[in-house]
Design an enzyme around this catalytic site. Structure first.
Site, PDB file in Angstrom:
ATOM      1  N   CYS A   1      -2.563  -8.703 -12.670  1.00  0.00           N
ATOM      2  CA  CYS A   1      -1.917  -7.993 -11.590  1.00  0.00           C
ATOM      3  C   CYS A   1      -0.612  -7.511 -12.225  1.00  0.00           C
ATOM      4  O   CYS A   1      -0.002  -8.228 -13.004  1.00  0.00           O
ATOM      5  CB  CYS A   1      -1.626  -8.947 -10.433  1.00  0.00           C
ATOM      6  SG  CYS A   1      -0.908  -8.089  -9.029  1.00  0.00           S
TER       7      CYS A   1
ATOM      8  N   ASN B   1      -1.018  -7.404  -1.137  1.00  0.00           N
ATOM      9  CA  ASN B   1       0.316  -6.837  -1.355  1.00  0.00           C
ATOM     10  C   ASN B   1       0.296  -5.636  -2.289  1.00  0.00           C
ATOM     11  O   ASN B   1       1.339  -5.171  -2.720  1.00  0.00           O
ATOM     12  CB  ASN B   1       1.269  -7.920  -1.878  1.00  0.00           C
ATOM     13  CG  ASN B   1       0.784  -8.522  -3.179  1.00  0.00           C
ATOM     14  OD1 ASN B   1      -0.288  -8.176  -3.671  1.00  0.00           O
ATOM     15  ND2 ASN B   1       1.558  -9.424  -3.753  1.00  0.00           N
ATOM     16  N   HIS B   2      -0.881  -5.136  -2.622  1.00  0.00           N
ATOM     17  CA  HIS B   2      -0.949  -3.995  -3.528  1.00  0.00           C
ATOM     18  C   HIS B   2      -0.551  -2.700  -2.822  1.00  0.00           C
ATOM     19  O   HIS B   2      -0.799  -2.522  -1.633  1.00  0.00           O
ATOM     20  CB  HIS B   2      -2.358  -3.884  -4.117  1.00  0.00           C
ATOM     21  CG  HIS B   2      -2.698  -5.058  -4.993  1.00  0.00           C
ATOM     22  ND1 HIS B   2      -3.983  -5.428  -5.301  1.00  0.00           N
ATOM     23  CD2 HIS B   2      -1.889  -5.950  -5.606  1.00  0.00           C
ATOM     24  CE1 HIS B   2      -3.957  -6.496  -6.072  1.00  0.00           C
ATOM     25  NE2 HIS B   2      -2.694  -6.837  -6.266  1.00  0.00           N
TER      26      HIS B   2
ATOM     27  N   GLU C   1       3.618   3.578  -4.153  1.00  0.00           N
ATOM     28  CA  GLU C   1       4.792   4.015  -3.408  1.00  0.00           C
ATOM     29  C   GLU C   1       5.420   5.229  -4.083  1.00  0.00           C
ATOM     30  O   GLU C   1       5.548   5.270  -5.305  1.00  0.00           O
ATOM     31  CB  GLU C   1       5.809   2.861  -3.345  1.00  0.00           C
ATOM     32  CG  GLU C   1       6.667   2.872  -2.101  1.00  0.00           C
ATOM     33  CD  GLU C   1       7.389   1.544  -1.864  1.00  0.00           C
ATOM     34  OE1 GLU C   1       6.951   0.783  -0.986  1.00  0.00           O
ATOM     35  OE2 GLU C   1       8.388   1.278  -2.552  1.00  0.00           O
TER      36      GLU C   1
ATOM     37  N   PRO D   1       9.084  -4.675  -8.172  1.00  0.00           N
ATOM     38  CA  PRO D   1       8.850  -4.047  -6.876  1.00  0.00           C
ATOM     39  C   PRO D   1       9.408  -4.890  -5.741  1.00  0.00           C
ATOM     40  O   PRO D   1       9.339  -6.121  -5.787  1.00  0.00           O
ATOM     41  CB  PRO D   1       7.319  -3.983  -6.785  1.00  0.00           C
ATOM     42  CG  PRO D   1       6.829  -5.046  -7.698  1.00  0.00           C
ATOM     43  CD  PRO D   1       7.866  -5.213  -8.772  1.00  0.00           C
TER      44      PRO D   1
ATOM     45  N   SER E   1      13.130  -1.113  -4.575  1.00  0.00           N
ATOM     46  CA  SER E   1      12.582  -1.712  -5.783  1.00  0.00           C
ATOM     47  C   SER E   1      13.608  -1.520  -6.891  1.00  0.00           C
ATOM     48  O   SER E   1      14.526  -0.712  -6.752  1.00  0.00           O
ATOM     49  CB  SER E   1      11.265  -1.028  -6.177  1.00  0.00           C
ATOM     50  OG  SER E   1      10.261  -1.320  -5.237  1.00  0.00           O
TER      51      SER E   1
ATOM     52  N   HIS F   1       9.131 -11.162 -10.899  1.00  0.00           N
ATOM     53  CA  HIS F   1       8.149 -10.077 -10.774  1.00  0.00           C
ATOM     54  C   HIS F   1       8.220  -9.353  -9.439  1.00  0.00           C
ATOM     55  O   HIS F   1       7.531  -8.371  -9.236  1.00  0.00           O
ATOM     56  CB  HIS F   1       6.752 -10.606 -10.998  1.00  0.00           C
ATOM     57  CG  HIS F   1       6.102 -11.202  -9.777  1.00  0.00           C
ATOM     58  ND1 HIS F   1       6.694 -12.184  -9.010  1.00  0.00           N
ATOM     59  CD2 HIS F   1       4.915 -10.944  -9.187  1.00  0.00           C
ATOM     60  CE1 HIS F   1       5.887 -12.508  -8.021  1.00  0.00           C
ATOM     61  NE2 HIS F   1       4.809 -11.773  -8.089  1.00  0.00           N
TER      62      HIS F   1
END
Lengths: 478, 141
Positions: free
Chosen positions: A96, A200-201, A204, A375, A382, A401
């Protein structure tokens, strides 16, 4: 309950007790101790410290929260020679990660077209559950993709040489073997390359709001008012199944190797054992799947920009700044008690943050240190940071992260409905594309920790330095 | 008093905990299957039109519960299968043979409301107590 002592500003230590082989060290703001689940998370830091071959300390980054096995935000370096590898220390969503593409467009160009752009992205990039990716692959092609990663997409015209260079590890982990991956993983993953997934993907559209380090930002081509695109996704069902398969196998093998762990999710085997070697080959394959997944989606982002702005993406300057993994184990050399040592650095919800001069970085980042992309949660800011020498000494070249959850999904849903969350975001001028309103409630900004505080802690300790802050213009959720 | 057989979802910061109980071990495994699919799709919309035989093996009973849930996640993701009813012709410490009934995902009738990546092994348990069998598993969602 573990005993935690304050060692310095933003630094807390768990002295070794019982089966712990090294101390635990947590980099966090004071507010960690008011957070729900923090005791469990700290216990997990102590549990990781029992793994055979661990060196230095069991670390937690400032976004630490309660996970399973490892805490989220956990970092552990395990000796490659005689230590173990642990699938749970990487997680189900292998590699991820997040990538940031810059554009040559400013907020003024994009804001009037943001809604159109988000809709074009939604049309092109499958999101949500049980979706099918944009890339249709035969099993033989999937084998090539997972063994060769982004360079294979280069041959297919879906990536550029610059994209390859600007991806951690060149978008291709060595040692990847499709033979170490089960047929089930292939079946789950074959149709999912180029799909966002859920949870949570997100993708943006962002605008650079502030620049705090002009030298690094200048070198990277980042300037205020610039529009960027952030993609956060992983290895989809392919990675989930790969972790599942190897976790079961290692949990069964642990007894044979005489390894006792306080939590079965920490199941592990010596890196040099058949179980360890197979896992590492399969993990590398899943990592390559994830790099390729984000690359394929960025290709669609480029086409969406072409469609909306009626110009080739090259002229719109849609170029990758960097792609970083945050669920992964990497073979790296770090100084341990003054001796360069080969270790498998497990980063479970932690980003690599190599400082200037590191030989694994492409030339530009060797000068500046690597971009560290952090992010925020959906609809909040972010951050772009830069890796430091201090991180090399303190945290095996690692940093936080993301924001890290504060509320469980259930608790978040009880605060506000998804429709209200959407209205809230839209009132702030953010275009929201999502098929699932319940997901919007689960992923609402108040469900996450304050990203600003996490970034401030990293900057204060020096694990990574602030370069730029980005604000959302539009968000595409699973 | 909770019913003799059932499940409840327990909050966990990043994930979902699943507590199941039943008079028999088979009941615990059946409830775990029902709970899983309740996270994926409203069970009231799933009709029982087909039955699939599922075999699972693992190293011990706890790992078998995780492997069972993982097998059902795989069935859903690979084939779109949605199940609501489970019977077991064999179930011991290391293997099971189940018949799972339900139907395949039809986007026109089924709204997929959540995804589950895998069963974790964290705090995993299956045990027989004075009032019957109990299981606990944390799902990564």
């Amino acid at each position: 309950m573990v005993r935690v002592e304050r060692a310095a500003e933003h630094t807390y230590v768990i002295e070794p007790e019982g089966a712990m082989r090294v101390p635990g060290r947590i980099y966090a703001a004071e507010s960690l101790f008011e957070q729900a689940g923090h005791e469990e998370a700290l216990q997990q830091v102590a549990d990781v410290a029992t793994l055979p071959g661990i060196v230095g300390a069991s670390l937690a980054m400032p976004d630490i929260h309660w996970g399973y096995g490892f805490p989220i935000g956990g970092v552990a370096a395990l000796r490659a020679d005689d230590g173990v590898v642990s699938p749970g220390g990487v997680g189900f969503d292998i590699n991820c990660g997040v990538r940031l593409a810059l554009t040559g467009l400013d907020a003024g160009d994009v804001r009037p077209r943001a809604e159109e752009l988000v809709h074009e992205l939604m049309r092109r990039i499958p999101q949500g559950l049980n979706d099918r990716g944009t890339l249709k692959l035969q099993p033989r092609e999937l084998t090539k993709l997972v063994e060769r990663g982004v360079p294979w997409l280069l041959e297919r015209g879906l990536a550029t040489e610059r994209d390859v260079e600007r991806t951690e590890q060149g978008g291709a982990m060595s040692g990847a073997s499709a033979a170490a991956v089960t047929q089930k993983a292939v079946e789950r993953g074959r149709t999912q390359v180029g799909s966002l997934g859920a949870g949570n993907h997100f993708i943006e559209l962002q605008v650079v709001a502030d620049v705090l380090d002009e030298a690094a930002a200048g070198a990277w081509g980042v300037h205020p008012g610039q529009v960027a695109v952030m993609i956060h996704s992983g290895s989809r069902g392919f990675g989930h199944q790969t972790c599942t398969d190897h976790l079961q196998r290692m949990a069964a093998a642990a007894r044979r190797y005489g390894i006792e762990v306080p939590d079965r999710q920490l199941a592990c085997a010596p890196a040099s054992s058949p179980e360890g070697q197979d896992y590492l080959a399969a993990m590398a394959a899943a990592a390559n799947f994830a790099f390729a997944n984000r690359q394929t989606m960025m290709h669609e982002v480029r086409l969406a920009f072409e469609q909306v702005f009626r110009r080739p993406w090259e002229r719109l300057g849609v170029e990758l700044l960097y792609d970083v993994a945050h669920n992964i184990a990497k073979l790296e050399t770090h100084e341990v008690d003054g001796v360069p040592t080969r270790v498998w650095v497990h980063r479970k919800g932690a980003t690599r943050a190599f400082g200037p001069g590191h030989p694994d970085l492409p030339p530009l980042f060797r000068e500046t240190g690597q971009p560290v992309i952090v992010p925020g949660d959906m609809g909040s800011e972010s951050w772009l940071l830069v890796g430091t020498q201090k991180a090399m000494r303190e945290s095996f070249g690692s940093a936080a992260h993301g924001a890290g959850r504060r509320l469980s999904r259930g608790a978040a849903k009880r605060v506000m409905s998804g429709a209200d969350v959407r209205r809230d975001l839209e009132a702030r001028g953010i275009v929201v594309g999502s098929q699932s309103t319940s997901l919007l409630a689960e992923e609402a900004p108040y469900a996450y920790k304050d990203i600003g505080e996490i970034v401030a802690v990293m900057d204060a300790i020096g694990l990574a330095r602030k370069v730029a802050r980005l604000e959302p213009l539009g968000v595409l959720k699973g | 008093m909770p019913a003799k057989q059932g499940y409840e979802l327990v909050d966990h910061t990043a994930d979902v905990g699943l507590r199941v109980w039943a008079p028999t071990c088979e009941g615990v495994f059946a409830e775990a299957g029902k709970a899983l699919f309740s996270l994926i799709c409203d069970p009231r919309t799933i009709e029982q039109v087909e039955t699939v035989e599922i075999r699972v093996e693992a190293d011990d009973r706890e790992l078998l519960l995780a492997a069972w849930i993982d097998e059902l996640i795989y069935q859903f993701e690979a084939t779109g299968a949605l199940f609501t009813d489970f019977t077991f012709s064999e179930l011991d410490e290391t293997h099971l043979v189940a018949r799972a009934s339900g139907e395949h995902l039809d986007p026109a009738r089924h709204a997929v409301c959540g995804g589950v990546k895998a069963a974790t092994l964290c705090d995993l348990s299956v045990r027989e107590g004075p009032d019957g069998w109990e299981g606990f598993v944390i799902l990564d969602v």
